[in-house]
Every structure is written in C-alpha cells, then in structure tokens.
Design a protein around this motif. Structure first.
Motif, PDB file in Angstrom:
ATOM      1  N   GLU A 142       2.352 -12.101   0.352  1.00 26.93           N
ATOM      2  CA  GLU A 142       3.311 -10.941  -0.129  1.00 26.93           C
ATOM      3  C   GLU A 142       2.637 -10.529  -1.287  1.00 26.93           C
ATOM      4  O   GLU A 142       2.961  -9.616  -1.441  1.00 26.93           O
ATOM      5  CB  GLU A 142       4.266 -12.195  -1.414  1.00 26.93           C
ATOM      6  N   THR A 143       1.572 -10.187  -1.786  1.00 27.66           N
ATOM      7  CA  THR A 143       1.188  -8.992  -2.559  1.00 27.66           C
ATOM      8  C   THR A 143      -0.017  -8.439  -1.482  1.00 27.66           C
ATOM      9  O   THR A 143       0.434  -7.204  -1.498  1.00 27.66           O
ATOM     10  CB  THR A 143      -1.085  -9.706  -3.102  1.00 27.66           C
ATOM     11  N   VAL A 144      -0.516  -9.077  -0.356  1.00 24.81           N
ATOM     12  CA  VAL A 144      -0.565  -7.993   0.781  1.00 24.81           C
ATOM     13  C   VAL A 144       0.212  -7.214   1.258  1.00 24.81           C
ATOM     14  O   VAL A 144       0.423  -5.975   1.301  1.00 24.81           O
ATOM     15  CB  VAL A 144      -1.251  -8.039   1.439  1.00 24.81           C
ATOM     16  N   ASP A 145       1.841  -7.390   1.667  1.00 25.64           N
ATOM     17  CA  ASP A 145       2.302  -6.908   1.720  1.00 25.64           C
ATOM     18  C   ASP A 145       3.004  -5.662   1.525  1.00 25.64           C
ATOM     19  O   ASP A 145       3.427  -4.842   1.272  1.00 25.64           O
ATOM     20  CB  ASP A 145       3.527  -7.957   2.589  1.00 25.64           C
ATOM     21  N   TRP A 146       2.960  -6.553  -0.225  1.00 22.65           N
ATOM     22  CA  TRP A 146       3.223  -5.376  -1.082  1.00 22.65           C
ATOM     23  C   TRP A 146       2.562  -3.957  -1.607  1.00 22.65           C
ATOM     24  O   TRP A 146       3.169  -2.934  -1.534  1.00 22.65           O
ATOM     25  CB  TRP A 146       3.164  -6.203  -2.493  1.00 22.65           C
ATOM     26  N   TYR A 147       1.693  -4.345  -1.190  1.00 19.31           N
ATOM     27  CA  TYR A 147       0.459  -3.403  -1.173  1.00 19.31           C
ATOM     28  C   TYR A 147       0.807  -2.508   0.522  1.00 19.31           C
ATOM     29  O   TYR A 147       0.334  -1.338   0.564  1.00 19.31           O
ATOM     30  CB  TYR A 147      -1.120  -3.500  -1.339  1.00 19.31           C
ATOM     31  N   LEU A 148       0.675  -2.912   1.258  1.00 19.13           N
ATOM     32  CA  LEU A 148       1.059  -2.355   2.941  1.00 19.13           C
ATOM     33  C   LEU A 148       2.468  -1.011   2.173  1.00 19.13           C
ATOM     34  O   LEU A 148       2.224  -0.832   3.352  1.00 19.13           O
ATOM     35  CB  LEU A 148       1.332  -2.889   3.302  1.00 19.13           C
ATOM     36  N   ALA A 149       3.273  -1.903   1.422  1.00 18.21           N
ATOM     37  CA  ALA A 149       4.332  -1.179   1.770  1.00 18.21           C
ATOM     38  C   ALA A 149       4.746  -0.511   0.149  1.00 18.21           C
ATOM     39  O   ALA A 149       5.612   1.149  -0.032  1.00 18.21           O
ATOM     40  CB  ALA A 149       5.789  -2.010   1.848  1.00 18.21           C
ATOM     41  N   ASN A 150       3.756  -0.731  -0.614  1.00 21.68           N
ATOM     42  CA  ASN A 150       3.470   0.705  -1.692  1.00 21.68           C
ATOM     43  C   ASN A 150       2.240   1.610  -1.754  1.00 21.68           C
ATOM     44  O   ASN A 150       2.100   1.961  -2.864  1.00 21.68           O
ATOM     45  CB  ASN A 150       4.003  -0.160  -2.714  1.00 21.68           C
ATOM     46  N   GLN A 151       2.497   2.186  -0.729  1.00 22.84           N
ATOM     47  CA  GLN A 151       0.948   3.237  -1.021  1.00 22.84           C
ATOM     48  C   GLN A 151       1.497   4.447  -2.024  1.00 22.84           C
ATOM     49  O   GLN A 151       0.177   4.880  -2.483  1.00 22.84           O
ATOM     50  CB  GLN A 151       0.488   3.990   0.421  1.00 22.84           C
ATOM     51  N   ALA A 152       2.854   4.889  -1.851  1.00 24.63           N
ATOM     52  CA  ALA A 152       2.973   5.705  -3.154  1.00 24.63           C
ATOM     53  C   ALA A 152       2.431   5.454  -4.484  1.00 24.63           C
ATOM     54  O   ALA A 152       2.519   6.319  -5.646  1.00 24.63           O
ATOM     55  CB  ALA A 152       4.694   6.184  -2.794  1.00 24.63           C
ATOM     56  N   TRP A 153       2.413   3.729  -4.580  1.00 24.63           N
ATOM     57  CA  TRP A 153       1.975   3.499  -6.065  1.00 24.63           C
ATOM     58  C   TRP A 153       0.724   3.925  -6.677  1.00 24.63           C
ATOM     59  O   TRP A 153       0.356   3.878  -7.319  1.00 24.63           O
ATOM     60  CB  TRP A 153       3.262   2.405  -6.168  1.00 24.63           C
ATOM     61  N   TRP A 154      -0.174   3.442  -5.638  1.00 28.25           N
ATOM     62  CA  TRP A 154      -1.551   2.947  -5.651  1.00 28.25           C
ATOM     63  C   TRP A 154      -2.275   4.540  -5.099  1.00 28.25           C
ATOM     64  O   TRP A 154      -3.747   4.460  -6.030  1.00 28.25           O
ATOM     65  CB  TRP A 154      -1.918   2.046  -4.445  1.00 28.25           C
ATOM     66  N   GLU A 155      -2.121   4.785  -4.254  1.00 28.24           N
ATOM     67  CA  GLU A 155      -3.188   6.344  -4.169  1.00 28.24           C
ATOM     68  C   GLU A 155      -3.262   7.415  -4.954  1.00 28.24           C
ATOM     69  O   GLU A 155      -4.458   7.159  -5.309  1.00 28.24           O
ATOM     70  CB  GLU A 155      -1.744   6.779  -3.085  1.00 28.24           C
ATOM     71  N   PRO A 156      -1.782   7.311  -6.101  1.00 30.58           N
ATOM     72  CA  PRO A 156      -2.810   8.145  -7.270  1.00 30.58           C
ATOM     73  C   PRO A 156      -3.352   7.855  -7.717  1.00 30.58           C
ATOM     74  O   PRO A 156      -4.206   8.217  -8.747  1.00 30.58           O
ATOM     75  CB  PRO A 156      -0.839   8.665  -7.769  1.00 30.58           C
ATOM     76  N   LEU A 157      -3.729   5.918  -7.725  1.00 34.75           N
ATOM     77  CA  LEU A 157      -4.257   5.141  -9.484  1.00 34.75           C
ATOM     78  C   LEU A 157      -5.686   5.188  -8.917  1.00 34.75           C
ATOM     79  O   LEU A 157      -6.397   5.373  -8.971  1.00 34.75           O
ATOM     80  CB  LEU A 157      -3.903   3.996  -9.686  1.00 34.75           C
ATOM     81  N   GLN A 158      -5.900   6.129  -7.383  1.00 37.90           N
ATOM     82  CA  GLN A 158      -7.338   5.416  -6.718  1.00 37.90           C
ATOM     83  C   GLN A 158      -8.985   6.546  -7.379  1.00 37.90           C
ATOM     84  O   GLN A 158     -10.009   6.860  -7.699  1.00 37.90           O
ATOM     85  CB  GLN A 158      -7.625   6.148  -4.936  1.00 37.90           C
ATOM     86  N   SER A 159      -7.720   7.760  -8.226  1.00 34.64           N
ATOM     87  CA  SER A 159      -8.332   8.906  -8.857  1.00 34.64           C
ATOM     88  C   SER A 159      -8.976   8.869 -10.044  1.00 34.64           C
ATOM     89  O   SER A 159      -9.460   9.282 -10.718  1.00 34.64           O
ATOM     90  CB  SER A 159      -8.228  10.258  -8.695  1.00 34.64           C
ATOM     91  N   ARG A 160      -8.191   8.081 -10.715  1.00 33.59           N
ATOM     92  CA  ARG A 160      -8.619   7.170 -12.779  1.00 33.59           C
ATOM     93  C   ARG A 160      -9.668   6.868 -12.979  1.00 33.59           C
ATOM     94  O   ARG A 160     -10.500   6.254 -11.608  1.00 33.59           O
ATOM     95  CB  ARG A 160      -7.208   7.086 -12.676  1.00 33.59           C
ATOM     96  N   ASP A 161     -10.157   7.770 -14.091  1.00 30.05           N
ATOM     97  CA  ASP A 161     -11.670   7.159 -14.277  1.00 30.05           C
ATOM     98  C   ASP A 161     -12.080   5.451 -13.898  1.00 30.05           C
ATOM     99  O   ASP A 161     -11.750   3.939 -14.550  1.00 30.05           O
ATOM    100  CB  ASP A 161     -11.432   6.513 -15.918  1.00 30.05           C
ATOM    101  N   GLY A 162     -12.686   5.329 -13.263  1.00 31.35           N
ATOM    102  CA  GLY A 162     -14.102   3.875 -12.520  1.00 31.35           C
ATOM    103  C   GLY A 162     -13.330   3.924 -11.510  1.00 31.35           C
ATOM    104  O   GLY A 162     -14.190   2.595 -10.771  1.00 31.35           O
ATOM    105  N   VAL A 163     -12.488   3.792 -10.837  1.00 34.86           N
ATOM    106  CA  VAL A 163     -11.526   3.138  -9.686  1.00 34.86           C
ATOM    107  C   VAL A 163     -12.622   3.610  -8.562  1.00 34.86           C
ATOM    108  O   VAL A 163     -13.475   4.907  -8.665  1.00 34.86           O
ATOM    109  CB  VAL A 163     -10.482   4.276  -9.501  1.00 34.86           C
ATOM    110  N   GLY A 164     -13.181   2.786  -7.912  1.00 29.20           N
ATOM    111  CA  GLY A 164     -14.092   2.534  -6.911  1.00 29.20           C
ATOM    112  C   GLY A 164     -15.410   2.703  -7.359  1.00 29.20           C
ATOM    113  O   GLY A 164     -16.183   3.179  -6.651  1.00 29.20           O
TER     114      GLY A 164
END
Length: 346
Positions: free
Chosen positions: A317-339
């Motif tokens: 269910e968690t994988v499916d949620w991330y696959l369906a909700n790119q608009a939620w997680w994509e802006p977080l990729q530029s935050r401090d320390g991510v990656g």
C-alpha cells in the motif's frame, strides 16, 4: 474533546490529526514547519471547521502560552520532535533544544492551563516517544514498559530526557500524563530521508539504494495508521501515569525490507526491473543499534489494540501511495539534506 497536537504537519502527526478528526474530535495543530513538515499532508482536512493550524515553535514560550490560553484544549498529544538519527549525529544541539527544552515548555504550559481549570482528572498530556530510548537488543528479547533506558544516539538520548521530564511532571505536580514508546513507523506521507521512502523514490529515479553496512540491522515495523489508532486509544482510555509500548510485531532486517520493496516495484513498474540491482552497501552509521523489537502485550491486553496491517500489505500500500502521489513528494526532493548522506561523524 479538543486535542492540541504538536508536530501535526509531520508524518505521524498528520496521521494523528486526521484520525482524531475522523473520530469527531476538534484538533489544534501546533507546528513550526521545519524541513520535514508538509502541510500538503493535511489538504483533505484543511477546510474542516473543527481543525485549526497554529504556526508556533514549541520553544517559543509566549506564543505557546497564547495558544493554550486561546484554545483551552482538553488534551495534548505531543509529537513535535527532531527524529532523524543521522541528523542528530551531525547537529545534536537542535535535538536537545527541541526534544528536551521544547517538551519542558509544553509540560509547563499544559500544567498552567490544567491548574487554571481546577486540575480536572479528565485532562491528559500524551507524550509520544520511541523505542530507541531503550538502546539495542541482541538476537533475542523484546522491549516492554519495564525495559531500562539505554540510549545510544543524540536523538535517542534527547527523547529519553523528554520521557523523564514527562514522568517527573506527573510525579511532582500530578499532571495527568500518559506515555507511549513506538517502533519504526512507515506508510504514506513519510518524509524522504527514512529507509522506506528513500528506497522507493531512489528506485523510481534509478538511483542507488543505500544500505548501511550489511543491512542486517533489525527493526519492528508499525504502519503509521495503526500507530495513530493506538495513540488515540491510549489518550482516551488509559489511566493517568500509564505507559504503553506500541509495536507492529513485524520484525525485518533492513536488507529484507529493501529487497521486498524492489520486488513490489518490479511488479508495479516492470520497465525498471530488477530494481534490486540498484542496492548499494555504504559505510555504516556510527553507533548503529543492531535490533529493536517491542512486546505490545500490555496495550493488547488492557486496551484491546492490535495492528491492522501486515508488513507485506502495508509495504504494498505504501509503494502504491508513492506511485500515485508524485505531486506530494516531488517538491520535497529539494529540501535540506534530501538525497545527501548524513550522520557520518565519529
């Protein structure tokens, strides 16, 4: 009741806010919106008239006093905390300030309100903590409510300190507290610095999937929605001074979690298969606890709680949620320390 939730824009906090509203409570969400907060997690309840957001730092005592005086909550659920072990290794002062001093300010502000109201027995201060305060287990055994404290990182030490303050406010001042220690949470809307969201999002981007050391460290995995249900049950049913250990009874090695996520992604996104080819072993975290596991017998026996999710179901269910909700997680990729690899200091 009217519940004041600290850290309600965080991963666990947002799940608690939504679960509380679904049960008919009013919620005041107090959050200073640090790097890991995401108000988008609450978009579906933002218009609810029973929901109020206050952008306040729990270390800002005058602002905190205003919140308590204005809203007059019947209960507090204190989740606001710095919680990433790697970040605590690089910058421990922030963890001491937020987790120890912030909890002190919360306790003292709550005590002032409770005393002004005539010390009602129905008031609750629920402190949400972690199993990491207990240190590391060997191959056998489990943590429970009687386990002695043995924190090994700046993060877990700061949470241990906050736990002790909460118990002291109960013993010294009579404040009606309840305290819970949970195992590793996972599920939708987790900030992409923890193992499961990092693995999912890196795999989708065809980036390396970092595994600390051999990946043999064991964690007890608890779905965030199961945790939210348990927390509200403790808040409304537990006796003052009670402590509960909350675990998912779903132990797994880190390497096995990553490989399971890869298999799920192979099924959902076969064009990227085999995703396990991206697994990369990196230098281990300093002081990395070997194993956590919780015995939740007390909360099961006394309050009737059991987790609703199996680990396999929850991961799917968690994988499916991330696959369906790119608009939620994509802006977080530029935050401090991510990656970025954190916590390598010795």
């Amino acid at each position: 009741m009217k519940i004041l939730v600290t850290g309600g824009a965080g991963f666990i906090g947002s799940a608690v806010v939504k679960a509380a509203l679904a049960k008919g409570h009013e919620v005041v969400n107090v959050d200073c919106l640090t790097y890991a907060a995401c108000l988008a997690s609450l978009d579906d309840v933002a218009g609810d008239p029973r929901y109020t957001f206050e952008k306040v730092d729990i270390c800002d005592r005058p602002a905190l006093n205003r919140v308590f005086e204005t809203h007059q909550p019947d209960a507090v659920m204190h989740l606001a905390a710095e919680s990433h072990v790697d970040r605590s290794i690089d910058g421990p002062e922030t963890f001491v300030q937020t987790n120890v001093m912030g909890t002190f300010h919360m306790l003292d502000a709550a005590r002032s309100l409770w005393e002004a109201k005539g010390r009602p027995d129905t008031f609750r201060f629920h402190h949400i903590s972690t199993d990491e305060v207990f240190g590391s287990l060997g191959e056998t055994g489990k943590f429970d409510e009687e386990t002695r404290y043995d924190p090994r990182s700046p993060y877990s030490a700061s949470k241990a300190g906050s736990d002790h303050l909460v118990r002291a406010w109960h013993e010294t001042y009579g404040l009606p507290i309840v305290l819970t220690n949970c195992s590793n949470n996972y599920g939708p809307r987790q900030f992409p610095e923890k193992l499961i969201p990092v693995t999912i999002l890196n795999a989708l981007a065809r980036k390396p999937l970092p595994i600390y050391g051999a990946g043999l460290n064991v964690r007890d995995w608890l779905h965030v929605e199961d945790h939210a249900e348990a927390l509200l049950l403790v808040l409304t049913k537990a006796e003052p001074g009670a402590t509960y250990a909350i675990g998912g009874e779903a132990e797994a090695k880190n390497i096995d979690i990553v490989q399971t996520l890869c298999r799920i992604l192979d099924d959902r996104r076969p064009d990227g298969a085999p995703h396990a080819d991206l697994i990369t072993h990196v230098i281990d975290r300093p002081g990395h606890d070997q194993r956590y596991a919780i015995d939740p017998s007390r909360i099961r026996t006394e309050l009737g709680w059991t987790p609703a999710h199996t680990l396999q179901q929850g991961l799917e269910e968690t994988v499916d949620w991330y696959l369906a909700n790119q608009a939620w997680w994509e802006p977080l990729q530029s935050r401090d320390g991510v990656g970025t690899r954190l916590g390598q200091s010795k």
